[in-house]
Design a protein around this motif. Sequence first.
Motif, PDB file in Angstrom:
ATOM      1  N   TRP A  21       0.833  -1.197   0.000  1.00 52.15           N
ATOM      2  CA  TRP A  21       0.000   0.000   0.000  1.00 52.15           C
ATOM      3  C   TRP A  21       0.870   1.249   0.000  1.00 52.15           C
ATOM      4  N   HIS A  24       2.792   1.579  -3.276  1.00 55.41           N
ATOM      5  CA  HIS A  24       1.904   1.954  -4.377  1.00 55.41           C
ATOM      6  C   HIS A  24       1.552   3.435  -4.291  1.00 55.41           C
ATOM      7  N   MET A  28       4.942   4.416  -6.454  1.00 56.72           N
ATOM      8  CA  MET A  28       4.356   4.256  -7.787  1.00 56.72           C
ATOM      9  C   MET A  28       3.567   5.494  -8.207  1.00 56.72           C
ATOM     10  N   HIS A  29       2.857   6.104  -7.277  1.00 54.46           N
ATOM     11  CA  HIS A  29       2.125   7.328  -7.571  1.00 54.46           C
ATOM     12  C   HIS A  29       2.937   8.541  -7.134  1.00 54.46           C
ATOM     13  N   HIS A  36       4.894   3.536 -13.613  1.00 46.92           N
ATOM     14  CA  HIS A  36       3.571   3.022 -13.262  1.00 46.92           C
ATOM     15  C   HIS A  36       2.451   3.564 -14.155  1.00 46.92           C
ATOM     16  N   ASN A  51       5.359  -0.892 -15.846  1.00 42.58           N
ATOM     17  CA  ASN A  51       4.916  -1.195 -14.488  1.00 42.58           C
ATOM     18  C   ASN A  51       5.383  -2.577 -14.022  1.00 42.58           C
ATOM     19  N   HIS A  95      -3.914  -9.702  -8.751  1.00 42.34           N
ATOM     20  CA  HIS A  95      -3.827  -8.490  -9.578  1.00 42.34           C
ATOM     21  C   HIS A  95      -3.734  -8.793 -11.067  1.00 42.34           C
ATOM     22  N   PHE A 136      -5.221   1.731  -2.669  1.00 45.30           N
ATOM     23  CA  PHE A 136      -3.866   1.400  -3.096  1.00 45.30           C
ATOM     24  C   PHE A 136      -3.435  -0.004  -2.688  1.00 45.30           C
TER      25      PHE A 136
END
Length: 160
Positions: A21, A24, A28-29, A36, A51, A95, A136
């Motif tokens: 979490w 991510h 990633m963000h 990503h 990614n 996922h 996330f």
Amino acid sequence: MVWTAIAIIIITFVAMESVAWLAHKYLMHGFLWYLHKDHHKKDDGQVLEKNDFFFLLFATPAIILFLIGTVYGNIVMMSIAGGITLYGFCYFLVHDIFIHQRFKWFRNTNNLYLKAIRRAHKMHHKHLGKHDGECFGMLWVPFKYFREAYRYQKMQQQKQ
């Protein structure tokens, strides 16, 4: 000793949801968005995305811990590596296979938990940009998505 190893694997597996979490949301963000962002674009039939590099990033600590644990006979390191690896395998199944259907398996389900996971991830992907994201995590789903899945399932049953 075996029960200690199993406990460490389970604790590590559970802790990995928080690690995933945080990674991510903030990596990633964050500054790794350039790797990503292709994951948030509409599907163009690409087999691999930038990614997918994150697989190596997350597998590296487990590989190192397995190596050190093997060399020094350290069951704690081996168990932590096992928990990380188990989480990575589950992440791949949930996922990549279940949610994004990279392989056309597990397409239909009546399981509320799996429907809630799919819905939460869909809400995550409704944000195509780096900011204003939600959901996330992967395995811990906000309760509102369970309620949505339950309501949808009840509506489907009433139609029959």
